[in-house]
Scaffold this motif. Structure first.
Motif, PDB file in Angstrom:
ATOM      1  N   SER A   1      -9.826 -81.535  -9.818  1.00 51.23           N
ATOM      2  CA  SER A   1      -9.162 -80.301  -9.391  1.00 51.23           C
ATOM      3  C   SER A   1      -7.766 -80.328  -9.999  1.00 51.23           C
ATOM      4  O   SER A   1      -7.253 -81.400 -10.367  1.00 51.23           O
ATOM      5  CB  SER A   1      -9.091 -80.245  -7.857  1.00 51.23           C
ATOM      6  OG  SER A   1      -8.529 -81.433  -7.338  1.00 51.23           O
ATOM      7  N   THR A   2      -7.146 -79.164 -10.085  1.00 49.56           N
ATOM      8  CA  THR A   2      -5.820 -79.105 -10.723  1.00 49.56           C
ATOM      9  C   THR A   2      -4.759 -79.738  -9.810  1.00 49.56           C
ATOM     10  O   THR A   2      -4.975 -79.872  -8.595  1.00 49.56           O
ATOM     11  CB  THR A   2      -5.418 -77.642 -10.987  1.00 49.56           C
ATOM     12  OG1 THR A   2      -5.340 -76.984  -9.719  1.00 49.56           O
ATOM     13  CG2 THR A   2      -6.416 -76.928 -11.878  1.00 49.56           C
ATOM     14  N   ALA A   3      -3.625 -80.071 -10.398  1.00 48.38           N
ATOM     15  CA  ALA A   3      -2.515 -80.630  -9.610  1.00 48.38           C
ATOM     16  C   ALA A   3      -2.085 -79.634  -8.546  1.00 48.38           C
ATOM     17  O   ALA A   3      -1.755 -80.011  -7.419  1.00 48.38           O
ATOM     18  CB  ALA A   3      -1.347 -80.967 -10.535  1.00 48.38           C
ATOM     19  N   ALA A   4      -2.129 -78.340  -8.890  1.00 43.84           N
ATOM     20  CA  ALA A   4      -1.696 -77.307  -7.936  1.00 43.84           C
ATOM     21  C   ALA A   4      -2.632 -77.260  -6.731  1.00 43.84           C
ATOM     22  O   ALA A   4      -2.188 -76.993  -5.614  1.00 43.84           O
ATOM     23  CB  ALA A   4      -1.653 -75.952  -8.634  1.00 43.84           C
TER      24      ALA A   4
ATOM     25  N   SER B   1      -7.853 -82.476 -18.740  1.00 49.14           N
ATOM     26  CA  SER B   1      -6.455 -82.274 -18.328  1.00 49.14           C
ATOM     27  C   SER B   1      -6.148 -82.693 -16.887  1.00 49.14           C
ATOM     28  O   SER B   1      -5.083 -83.250 -16.631  1.00 49.14           O
ATOM     29  CB  SER B   1      -6.026 -80.828 -18.575  1.00 49.14           C
ATOM     30  OG  SER B   1      -7.022 -79.952 -18.172  1.00 49.14           O
ATOM     31  N   PHE B   2      -7.072 -82.453 -15.936  1.00 47.90           N
ATOM     32  CA  PHE B   2      -6.710 -82.824 -14.564  1.00 47.90           C
ATOM     33  C   PHE B   2      -6.503 -84.336 -14.442  1.00 47.90           C
ATOM     34  O   PHE B   2      -5.735 -84.797 -13.602  1.00 47.90           O
ATOM     35  CB  PHE B   2      -7.761 -82.308 -13.551  1.00 47.90           C
ATOM     36  CG  PHE B   2      -9.046 -83.089 -13.514  1.00 47.90           C
ATOM     37  CD1 PHE B   2      -9.139 -84.298 -12.834  1.00 47.90           C
ATOM     38  CD2 PHE B   2     -10.179 -82.607 -14.146  1.00 47.90           C
ATOM     39  CE1 PHE B   2     -10.316 -85.020 -12.806  1.00 47.90           C
ATOM     40  CE2 PHE B   2     -11.367 -83.311 -14.126  1.00 47.90           C
ATOM     41  CZ  PHE B   2     -11.433 -84.530 -13.454  1.00 47.90           C
ATOM     42  N   MET B   3      -7.184 -85.104 -15.270  1.00 47.13           N
ATOM     43  CA  MET B   3      -7.038 -86.564 -15.225  1.00 47.13           C
ATOM     44  C   MET B   3      -5.656 -86.976 -15.742  1.00 47.13           C
ATOM     45  O   MET B   3      -5.015 -87.874 -15.198  1.00 47.13           O
ATOM     46  CB  MET B   3      -8.118 -87.237 -16.071  1.00 47.13           C
ATOM     47  CG  MET B   3      -9.516 -86.958 -15.580  1.00 47.13           C
ATOM     48  SD  MET B   3     -10.733 -87.712 -16.657  1.00 47.13           S
ATOM     49  CE  MET B   3     -12.204 -87.351 -15.717  1.00 47.13           C
ATOM     50  N   ALA B   4      -5.225 -86.309 -16.826  1.00 47.45           N
ATOM     51  CA  ALA B   4      -3.895 -86.607 -17.366  1.00 47.45           C
ATOM     52  C   ALA B   4      -2.827 -86.204 -16.354  1.00 47.45           C
ATOM     53  O   ALA B   4      -1.813 -86.899 -16.183  1.00 47.45           O
ATOM     54  CB  ALA B   4      -3.708 -85.879 -18.696  1.00 47.45           C
ATOM     55  N   GLU B   5      -3.061 -85.100 -15.654  1.00 45.96           N
ATOM     56  CA  GLU B   5      -2.118 -84.679 -14.606  1.00 45.96           C
ATOM     57  C   GLU B   5      -2.050 -85.739 -13.495  1.00 45.96           C
ATOM     58  O   GLU B   5      -0.966 -86.073 -13.012  1.00 45.96           O
ATOM     59  CB  GLU B   5      -2.573 -83.356 -13.975  1.00 45.96           C
ATOM     60  CG  GLU B   5      -2.342 -82.131 -14.816  1.00 45.96           C
ATOM     61  CD  GLU B   5      -2.765 -80.844 -14.094  1.00 45.96           C
ATOM     62  OE1 GLU B   5      -2.456 -79.779 -14.619  1.00 45.96           O
ATOM     63  OE2 GLU B   5      -3.413 -80.906 -13.022  1.00 45.96           O
ATOM     64  N   THR B   6      -3.213 -86.253 -13.105  1.00 41.61           N
ATOM     65  CA  THR B   6      -3.236 -87.278 -12.042  1.00 41.61           C
ATOM     66  C   THR B   6      -2.455 -88.516 -12.485  1.00 41.61           C
ATOM     67  O   THR B   6      -1.705 -89.108 -11.698  1.00 41.61           O
ATOM     68  CB  THR B   6      -4.700 -87.656 -11.688  1.00 41.61           C
ATOM     69  OG1 THR B   6      -5.402 -86.460 -11.381  1.00 41.61           O
ATOM     70  CG2 THR B   6      -4.771 -88.602 -10.503  1.00 41.61           C
ATOM     71  N   ALA B   7      -2.609 -88.883 -13.757  1.00 43.54           N
ATOM     72  CA  ALA B   7      -1.867 -90.040 -14.275  1.00 43.54           C
ATOM     73  C   ALA B   7      -0.362 -89.783 -14.175  1.00 43.54           C
ATOM     74  O   ALA B   7       0.409 -90.668 -13.787  1.00 43.54           O
ATOM     75  CB  ALA B   7      -2.278 -90.320 -15.721  1.00 43.54           C
TER      76      ALA B   7
ATOM     77  N   MET C   1     -15.148 -77.099 -14.019  1.00 43.40           N
ATOM     78  CA  MET C   1     -15.316 -77.196 -12.558  1.00 43.40           C
ATOM     79  C   MET C   1     -13.962 -77.100 -11.852  1.00 43.40           C
ATOM     80  O   MET C   1     -13.832 -76.399 -10.846  1.00 43.40           O
ATOM     81  CB  MET C   1     -15.998 -78.501 -12.163  1.00 43.40           C
ATOM     82  CG  MET C   1     -15.965 -78.736 -10.658  1.00 43.40           C
ATOM     83  SD  MET C   1     -17.247 -79.787 -10.076  1.00 43.40           S
ATOM     84  CE  MET C   1     -16.711 -81.358 -10.660  1.00 43.40           C
ATOM     85  N   ALA C   2     -12.947 -77.805 -12.363  1.00 36.70           N
ATOM     86  CA  ALA C   2     -11.616 -77.746 -11.745  1.00 36.70           C
ATOM     87  C   ALA C   2     -11.121 -76.297 -11.740  1.00 36.70           C
ATOM     88  O   ALA C   2     -10.513 -75.842 -10.768  1.00 36.70           O
ATOM     89  CB  ALA C   2     -10.646 -78.648 -12.508  1.00 36.70           C
ATOM     90  N   ASP C   3     -11.428 -75.567 -12.832  1.00 34.38           N
ATOM     91  CA  ASP C   3     -10.961 -74.174 -12.922  1.00 34.38           C
ATOM     92  C   ASP C   3     -11.680 -73.249 -11.941  1.00 34.38           C
ATOM     93  O   ASP C   3     -11.251 -72.117 -11.739  1.00 34.38           O
ATOM     94  CB  ASP C   3     -11.134 -73.653 -14.359  1.00 34.38           C
ATOM     95  CG  ASP C   3     -10.241 -74.415 -15.326  1.00 34.38           C
ATOM     96  OD1 ASP C   3      -9.260 -75.042 -14.869  1.00 34.38           O
ATOM     97  OD2 ASP C   3     -10.542 -74.400 -16.537  1.00 34.38           O
ATOM     98  N   MET C   4     -12.788 -73.710 -11.377  1.00 35.20           N
ATOM     99  CA  MET C   4     -13.524 -72.862 -10.407  1.00 35.20           C
ATOM    100  C   MET C   4     -12.829 -72.803  -9.049  1.00 35.20           C
ATOM    101  O   MET C   4     -13.252 -72.055  -8.174  1.00 35.20           O
ATOM    102  CB  MET C   4     -14.957 -73.385 -10.238  1.00 35.20           C
ATOM    103  CG  MET C   4     -15.833 -73.130 -11.443  1.00 35.20           C
ATOM    104  SD  MET C   4     -17.469 -73.862 -11.225  1.00 35.20           S
ATOM    105  CE  MET C   4     -18.075 -73.841 -12.917  1.00 35.20           C
ATOM    106  N   ALA C   5     -11.802 -73.630  -8.853  1.00 32.39           N
ATOM    107  CA  ALA C   5     -11.046 -73.566  -7.593  1.00 32.39           C
ATOM    108  C   ALA C   5      -9.586 -73.247  -7.915  1.00 32.39           C
ATOM    109  O   ALA C   5      -8.752 -74.150  -8.039  1.00 32.39           O
ATOM    110  CB  ALA C   5     -11.156 -74.893  -6.849  1.00 32.39           C
TER     111      ALA C   5
END
Ligand code: SF4
Length: 300
Positions: free
Chosen positions: A113-116, A60-66, A86-90
């Motif tokens: 990492s997440t968009a947020a 999902s973080f990749m789709a968000e980056t797109a 891993m993204a969810d760990m931050a």
């Protein structure tokens, strides 16, 4: 009855869509994609695609980056539950809290990492450009590296730059043990061993090189060697074997596999294109804030 591949070709045309896929997804998904690459390559591709519809086959973080880089496009993520542990760990609130307590620190966020979280940091990096990004930060600045402690530690050793590391990790790469890496090296003494920098520094010490997936593909293409041990998610082996039929690729044991990347399937792409699901929707102000750190990275 049309095959899934034939249905995807038709639907892609109907929707005027492009399919982007990460090097770790299943081989049949890679084979229907218009472009397969690592995070950095996919970010650049998304930015330049100019397509009305992007089907993003990755986590999902990749789709968000797109979506952040191509806000005018409809970005579809066929399996929303394909996330990155891993993204969810931050969590973004924890990163915000750190920012409040350390207003002068430079925060570098790995794109995983997440968009947020991206919206809170100074600059992003990928495993392909992390060294360059760290070297670009003035020497007197304190750096927090989020969220991958292994990538952070490996880059810190390469650059000699001390950094504070967020205690996150990729479960798939963190599981690789130096003893297993040594064992496979001993069994194939003539092979060149490449590992991903999301592996622990003690695994990197066993290997010849630590490279992003894009870096690994380039290395094996240009190398005269005939045998390689590959220490990253097993999806990459498909493309390596396809692009280099005269070379042998050996995976680490136990085989590193990311269950989230493997959730993307041909069926899910057909459903995605038929029903225009699941569209990535992000707040416009958040996207604007997250775009800055990504574009700062792309400019380096
Ligand atoms: S391989 Fe690791 S970093 Fe990549 S998506 Fe899977 S869990 Fe996340």
């Amino acid at each position: 009855m049309k095959s899934l591949e034939e249905q995807i070709v038709e639907l892609k045309k109907k929707r005027n869509a492009v399919i982007l896929a990460h090097n770790y997804v299943r081989s049949d998904v890679q084979d229907v994609a218009d472009f397969v690459g690592d995070s950095l390559e996919l970010s650049i591709k998304a930015k330049n695609a100019g397509a009305p519809v992007i089907v993003f086959c990755g986590v999902s973080f990749m789709a968000e980056t797109a979506k952040i880089l191509s806000p005018a496009s409809t970005v579809l993520h066929p399996v929303p539950s394909a996330g990155c542990p891993m993204a969810d760990m931050a969590p973004d609130e924890a990163v915000r809290q750190y920012r409040r307590e350390h207003p002068d620190a430079v925060i570098i966020a790995y794109v995983n990492s997440t968009a947020a979280v991206k919206a809170e940091v100074d600059i992003c990096c990928t495993s392909a450009n992390a060294e360059k990004v760290v070297r670009s930060i003035p020497a007197d600045k304190h750096i927090l590296f989020v969220p991958d402690q292994n990538l952070g530690a490996n880059v810190s050793r390469m650059t000699g730059r001390k950094m504070e590391l967020w205690p996150g990790f990729c479960p798939t790469h963190n599981r690789i043990m130096p003893e297993d890496a040594k064992k496979i090296r001993e069994a194939h003494p003539n092979a060149i061993m490449l590992v991903h920098p999301e592996c622990t520094p003690s695994v990197v010490d066993v290997a010849d090189h630590a490279l992003s997936t894009g870096g690994m593909l380039k290395f094996v293409r240009e190398s005269d060697a005939k045998q390689f041990i590959i220490g990253t998610e097993c999806g990459i082996l498909h493309r390596m074997r396809k692009d280099n039929p005269d070379k042998e690729f050996i995976s680490l044991q136990p085989i590193p596999l990311c269950p989230n990347m493997k959730k993307l399937s041909l069926e899910s792409i057909v459903d995605s294109l038929e029903n225009m699901q699941y569209e990535i929707q992000l707040d416009a102000a958040l996207m604007d804030r997250a775009r800055g750190p990504i574009e700062r990275m792309l400019a380096i």
